[in-house]
Design a protein around this motif. Structure first.
Motif, PDB file in Angstrom:
ATOM      1  N   THR A  91      -8.360  61.554 103.567  1.00  0.00           N
ATOM      2  CA  THR A  91      -8.910  62.793 104.121  1.00  0.00           C
ATOM      3  C   THR A  91      -7.863  63.604 104.869  1.00  0.00           C
ATOM      4  OG1 THR A  91     -11.105  61.790 104.334  1.00  0.00           O
ATOM      5  CG2 THR A  91     -10.673  63.749 105.651  1.00  0.00           C
ATOM      6  N   ILE A  92      -7.018  62.936 105.639  1.00  0.00           N
ATOM      7  CA  ILE A  92      -6.017  63.666 106.425  1.00  0.00           C
ATOM      8  C   ILE A  92      -4.729  63.907 105.638  1.00  0.00           C
ATOM      9  CG2 ILE A  92      -6.937  62.638 108.543  1.00  0.00           C
ATOM     10  CD1 ILE A  92      -4.138  61.157 108.662  1.00  0.00           C
ATOM     11  N   LYS A  93      -4.743  63.485 104.350  1.00  0.00           N
ATOM     12  CA  LYS A  93      -3.587  63.681 103.465  1.00  0.00           C
ATOM     13  C   LYS A  93      -2.336  62.973 103.989  1.00  0.00           C
ATOM     14  CE  LYS A  93      -5.192  68.068 101.498  1.00  0.00           C
ATOM     15  NZ  LYS A  93      -6.561  67.958 102.022  1.00  0.00           N
ATOM     16  N   ALA A  94      -2.500  61.685 104.280  1.00  0.00           N
ATOM     17  CA  ALA A  94      -1.377  60.880 104.765  1.00  0.00           C
ATOM     18  C   ALA A  94      -0.317  60.722 103.679  1.00  0.00           C
ATOM     19  CB  ALA A  94      -1.876  59.512 105.211  1.00  0.00           C
ATOM     20  N   ASP A  95       0.942  60.660 104.103  1.00  0.00           N
ATOM     21  CA  ASP A  95       2.047  60.428 103.170  1.00  0.00           C
ATOM     22  C   ASP A  95       2.239  58.940 102.898  1.00  0.00           C
ATOM     23  OD1 ASP A  95       2.809  63.221 103.141  1.00  0.00           O
ATOM     24  OD2 ASP A  95       3.626  62.895 105.147  1.00  0.00           O
ATOM     25  N   ILE A  96       1.872  58.118 103.876  1.00  0.00           N
ATOM     26  CA  ILE A  96       2.099  56.676 103.766  1.00  0.00           C
ATOM     27  C   ILE A  96       1.098  55.941 104.653  1.00  0.00           C
ATOM     28  CG2 ILE A  96       3.751  56.514 105.673  1.00  0.00           C
ATOM     29  CD1 ILE A  96       4.239  54.743 102.302  1.00  0.00           C
ATOM     30  N   ILE A  97       0.726  54.738 104.237  1.00  0.00           N
ATOM     31  CA  ILE A  97      -0.074  53.844 105.076  1.00  0.00           C
ATOM     32  C   ILE A  97       0.796  52.650 105.434  1.00  0.00           C
ATOM     33  CG2 ILE A  97      -2.094  52.334 105.199  1.00  0.00           C
ATOM     34  CD1 ILE A  97      -3.466  54.155 103.174  1.00  0.00           C
ATOM     35  N   ILE A  98       0.816  52.304 106.710  1.00  0.00           N
ATOM     36  CA  ILE A  98       1.523  51.109 107.165  1.00  0.00           C
ATOM     37  C   ILE A  98       0.476  50.041 107.460  1.00  0.00           C
ATOM     38  CG2 ILE A  98       3.079  50.126 108.881  1.00  0.00           C
ATOM     39  CD1 ILE A  98       4.372  52.252 107.079  1.00  0.00           C
ATOM     40  N   ALA A  99       0.543  48.931 106.734  1.00  0.00           N
ATOM     41  CA  ALA A  99      -0.417  47.838 106.899  1.00  0.00           C
ATOM     42  C   ALA A  99       0.238  46.715 107.697  1.00  0.00           C
ATOM     43  CB  ALA A  99      -0.872  47.326 105.539  1.00  0.00           C
ATOM     44  N   LEU A 100      -0.391  46.338 108.803  1.00  0.00           N
ATOM     45  CA  LEU A 100       0.122  45.254 109.647  1.00  0.00           C
ATOM     46  C   LEU A 100      -0.834  44.066 109.597  1.00  0.00           C
ATOM     47  CD1 LEU A 100       1.243  47.199 112.865  1.00  0.00           C
ATOM     48  CD2 LEU A 100       2.636  46.542 110.896  1.00  0.00           C
ATOM     49  N   GLY A 101      -0.320  42.914 109.217  1.00  0.00           N
ATOM     50  CA  GLY A 101      -1.118  41.696 109.263  1.00  0.00           C
ATOM     51  C   GLY A 101      -2.255  41.639 108.266  1.00  0.00           C
ATOM     52  N   LEU A 102      -2.155  42.372 107.158  1.00  0.00           N
ATOM     53  CA  LEU A 102      -3.195  42.341 106.132  1.00  0.00           C
ATOM     54  C   LEU A 102      -2.790  41.404 104.992  1.00  0.00           C
ATOM     55  CD1 LEU A 102      -4.272  46.086 105.788  1.00  0.00           C
ATOM     56  CD2 LEU A 102      -5.180  44.327 107.305  1.00  0.00           C
ATOM     57  N   SER A 103      -3.789  40.839 104.334  1.00  0.00           N
ATOM     58  CA  SER A 103      -3.525  39.973 103.189  1.00  0.00           C
ATOM     59  C   SER A 103      -3.087  40.812 101.989  1.00  0.00           C
ATOM     60  CB  SER A 103      -4.785  39.185 102.827  1.00  0.00           C
ATOM     61  OG  SER A 103      -5.787  40.059 102.318  1.00  0.00           O
ATOM     62  N   THR A 104      -2.542  40.146 100.990  1.00  0.00           N
ATOM     63  CA  THR A 104      -2.110  40.840  99.775  1.00  0.00           C
ATOM     64  C   THR A 104      -3.274  41.575  99.120  1.00  0.00           C
ATOM     65  OG1 THR A 104      -0.407  39.158  99.400  1.00  0.00           O
ATOM     66  CG2 THR A 104      -1.013  40.536  97.521  1.00  0.00           C
TER      67      THR A 104
ATOM     68  N   THR B 153       1.491  52.280 100.212  1.00  0.00           N
ATOM     69  CA  THR B 153       1.238  51.433 101.380  1.00  0.00           C
ATOM     70  C   THR B 153       2.365  50.428 101.552  1.00  0.00           C
ATOM     71  OG1 THR B 153      -1.153  51.647 101.030  1.00  0.00           O
ATOM     72  CG2 THR B 153      -0.408  49.855 102.449  1.00  0.00           C
ATOM     73  N   LEU B 154       2.941  50.400 102.752  1.00  0.00           N
ATOM     74  CA  LEU B 154       3.961  49.414 103.087  1.00  0.00           C
ATOM     75  C   LEU B 154       3.332  48.334 103.953  1.00  0.00           C
ATOM     76  CD1 LEU B 154       6.990  51.736 104.008  1.00  0.00           C
ATOM     77  CD2 LEU B 154       6.509  50.612 101.824  1.00  0.00           C
ATOM     78  N   SER B 155       3.603  47.079 103.625  1.00  0.00           N
ATOM     79  CA  SER B 155       2.966  45.963 104.321  1.00  0.00           C
ATOM     80  C   SER B 155       3.981  45.171 105.140  1.00  0.00           C
ATOM     81  CB  SER B 155       2.299  45.036 103.298  1.00  0.00           C
ATOM     82  OG  SER B 155       1.730  43.918 103.930  1.00  0.00           O
ATOM     83  N   PHE B 156       3.568  44.818 106.375  1.00  0.00           N
ATOM     84  CA  PHE B 156       4.407  44.028 107.270  1.00  0.00           C
ATOM     85  C   PHE B 156       3.534  43.008 107.994  1.00  0.00           C
ATOM     86  CE2 PHE B 156       6.252  48.266 106.941  1.00  0.00           C
ATOM     87  CZ  PHE B 156       7.563  47.979 106.583  1.00  0.00           C
ATOM     88  N   PRO B 157       4.124  41.915 108.475  1.00  0.00           N
ATOM     89  CA  PRO B 157       3.354  40.945 109.270  1.00  0.00           C
ATOM     90  C   PRO B 157       2.934  41.560 110.607  1.00  0.00           C
ATOM     91  CG  PRO B 157       5.446  40.011 108.502  1.00  0.00           C
ATOM     92  CD  PRO B 157       5.515  41.483 108.260  1.00  0.00           C
ATOM     93  N   LYS B 158       2.013  40.884 111.289  1.00  0.00           N
ATOM     94  CA  LYS B 158       1.640  41.305 112.642  1.00  0.00           C
ATOM     95  C   LYS B 158       2.886  41.331 113.521  1.00  0.00           C
ATOM     96  CE  LYS B 158      -1.945  39.718 114.735  1.00  0.00           C
ATOM     97  NZ  LYS B 158      -2.976  38.837 115.335  1.00  0.00           N
ATOM     98  N   LEU B 159       2.923  42.290 114.436  1.00  0.00           N
ATOM     99  CA  LEU B 159       4.100  42.464 115.286  1.00  0.00           C
ATOM    100  C   LEU B 159       3.956  41.804 116.648  1.00  0.00           C
ATOM    101  CD1 LEU B 159       4.863  46.206 114.467  1.00  0.00           C
ATOM    102  CD2 LEU B 159       5.841  44.154 113.415  1.00  0.00           C
ATOM    103  N   VAL B 160       2.748  41.381 116.987  1.00  0.00           N
ATOM    104  CA  VAL B 160       2.526  40.690 118.259  1.00  0.00           C
ATOM    105  C   VAL B 160       1.788  39.385 117.997  1.00  0.00           C
ATOM    106  CG1 VAL B 160       2.497  42.800 119.635  1.00  0.00           C
ATOM    107  CG2 VAL B 160       0.375  41.950 118.663  1.00  0.00           C
ATOM    108  N   LYS B 161       2.001  38.415 118.870  1.00  0.00           N
ATOM    109  CA  LYS B 161       1.390  37.100 118.688  1.00  0.00           C
ATOM    110  C   LYS B 161       0.134  36.914 119.522  1.00  0.00           C
ATOM    111  CE  LYS B 161       5.812  34.872 117.577  1.00  0.00           C
ATOM    112  NZ  LYS B 161       6.793  33.820 117.967  1.00  0.00           N
ATOM    113  N   SER B 162       0.106  37.524 120.699  1.00  0.00           N
ATOM    114  CA  SER B 162      -1.035  37.319 121.593  1.00  0.00           C
ATOM    115  C   SER B 162      -2.222  38.167 121.162  1.00  0.00           C
ATOM    116  CB  SER B 162      -0.649  37.667 123.034  1.00  0.00           C
ATOM    117  OG  SER B 162      -0.258  39.022 123.117  1.00  0.00           O
ATOM    118  N   GLU B 163      -3.426  37.676 121.427  1.00  0.00           N
ATOM    119  CA  GLU B 163      -4.652  38.401 121.117  1.00  0.00           C
ATOM    120  C   GLU B 163      -5.585  38.369 122.315  1.00  0.00           C
ATOM    121  OE1 GLU B 163      -6.657  37.260 117.587  1.00  0.00           O
ATOM    122  OE2 GLU B 163      -4.865  37.301 116.327  1.00  0.00           O
TER     123      GLU B 163
END
Length: 384
Positions: free
Chosen positions: A206-219, A233-243
């Motif tokens: 809807t907002i016409k994004a150029d890219i989605i950054i996925a953090l901590g999502l499965s394949t 969409t670019l995928s990366f692991p979670k960046l923080v350990k604490s929840e």
């Protein structure tokens, strides 16, 4: 004080003063004389090459892994090649930190305008939970520090989760994104299961994004996100350990709302003199008390709509002889509201007086009220 070189994290609440040299904080370098605020509950990574003071205690400054810092910095460097970015991931995956890191970095490289759009309506630290907000960045922007943001524009959703108001959630995101005339990063909420992931894909489209950054999502989640949105969409692991626990998030949310209600007072407002939105009442013809009591002795108020249906408020046991919308007396107490006058303000509905057609709303706003928009979220604490 000694000259320090290295990577650290600072736990809030803390104030960092650069006595000499430089500090790199979330992608932005500051020099001698700079004062930085780390809010309560936040842990912020920094790189020091200088002399610093930390208040209230140096115990809040702890050595950190350089690799963790460099990973986030590398991802942020990739993000700033795009004009419109949506960051998606579960709760406590590092979305806010990465969003502001990238915006800080873009500003440090000479970009003129950097916008931060938070649609995390359960934990909005720019303005208040229940609202989406768009703001320009005052670098160095730090998560949770209100001094990091200016020219804030608001849209009231009225819920703490998109599940309850998905259409409004997407409508607000689109409306606010349309007002950004520079680089824009959208920081989303942590609802990624089932319909939640689809809602993020729709938002990005809807907002016409150029890219989605996925953090901590499965394949599989990344694949669905990309296919549904039709956006790279670019995928990366979670960046923080604490929840944070559910209870910790609730406490934090209530603290954010309470801050907006400091100095609040009850305002008695005539329903006939303001626009009252998002409630089923006061849209038809009020029935006389004698007629109301004939319908049922437990009714407090009733009105008839153009289609001859009835909306009524009852006290005690729900009547079973009336067809229509039936509300229990006190249904409105504690509901989050947006109060419109000179700007938009936070309010809490306290009570409706049906006989006098007055609503009592608790708000810190003291100016003329033109409209009250009532949400679905209900506070479990008293703001007074």
């Amino acid at each position: 004080m000694e000259w320090v070189r290295g990577y650290y994290v600072v736990d809030g609440p803390s104030t960092i003063i650069v006595e000499d040299g430089t500090i790199d904080i979330l992608g932005y370098r500051v020099g001698k004389g700079a004062t930085l605020t780390v809010p309560y509950g936040r842990r912020i990574p920094i790189k020091i090459d200088g002399i610093v003071s930390v208040r209230p205690s140096y115990l809040n400054l702890k050595p950190a892994n350089p690799q963790s810092y460099d990973i986030i910095d590398t991802i942020a460097s990739k993000i700033i090649d795009f004009n419109r970015v949506v960051i998606v991931g579960p709760t406590d995956s590092g979305k806010s930190t990465l969003s502001l890191w990238a915006l800080n970095k873009a500003l440090s490289r000479g970009i003129s305008k950097a916008y931060y759009l938070t649609v995390d309506i359960g934990q909005n630290e720019v303005y208040c939970p229940g609202f989406e907000s768009l703001a320009l960045i005052n670098p160095p922007a730090i998560p949770g520090y209100t001094g990091s943001f200016r020219d804030i524009k608001l849209c009231f959703v009225g819920s703490f989760t998109p599940r309850e108001s998905l259409d409004k959630y997407l409508e607000c995101a689109s409306e606010l994104a349309s007002k950004a005339d520079g680089m824009l990063i959208v920081d989303t909420d942590g609802w990624i299961k089932d319909e939640g992931l689809r809602s993020k894909a729709i938002l990005a489209s809807t907002i016409k994004a150029d890219i989605i950054i996925a953090l901590g999502l499965s394949t599989e989640e990344v694949r669905l996100l990309k296919e549904t949105s039709n956006i790279d969409t670019l995928s990366f692991p979670k960046l923080v350990k604490s929840e944070k626990s559910v209870e910790e998030r609730k406490i934090h949310r209530e603290r954010l709302i309470a801050q907006k209600l400091i100095g609040s007072k009850p305002r008695l407002v005539s329903i006939e003199k303001v626009i009252l939105e998002n409630i089923p009442l006061f849209k038809g013809k009020s029935l006389d008390r004698s007629i109301v009591k004939n319908l049922s002795p437990v009714l407090v108020y009733a009105e008839i709509l153009k289609d001859n249906s009835i909306v009524a408020v009852y006290r005690g046991k729900k009547p079973n002889n009336i067809q229509g919308i039936l509300l229990s007396e006190g249904w409105e107490k504690g509901l989050l509201a947006a109060v419109y006058g000179i700007g938009v303000h936070v309010g809490i509905v306290d009570k409706i007086n049906y006989e006098k057609k007055m609503v009592i709303v608790i708000t810190a706003y003291e100016g003329p009220i033109e409209k009250i928009e009532i949400g679905k979220a209900r506070l479990t604490f008293s703001p007074l």
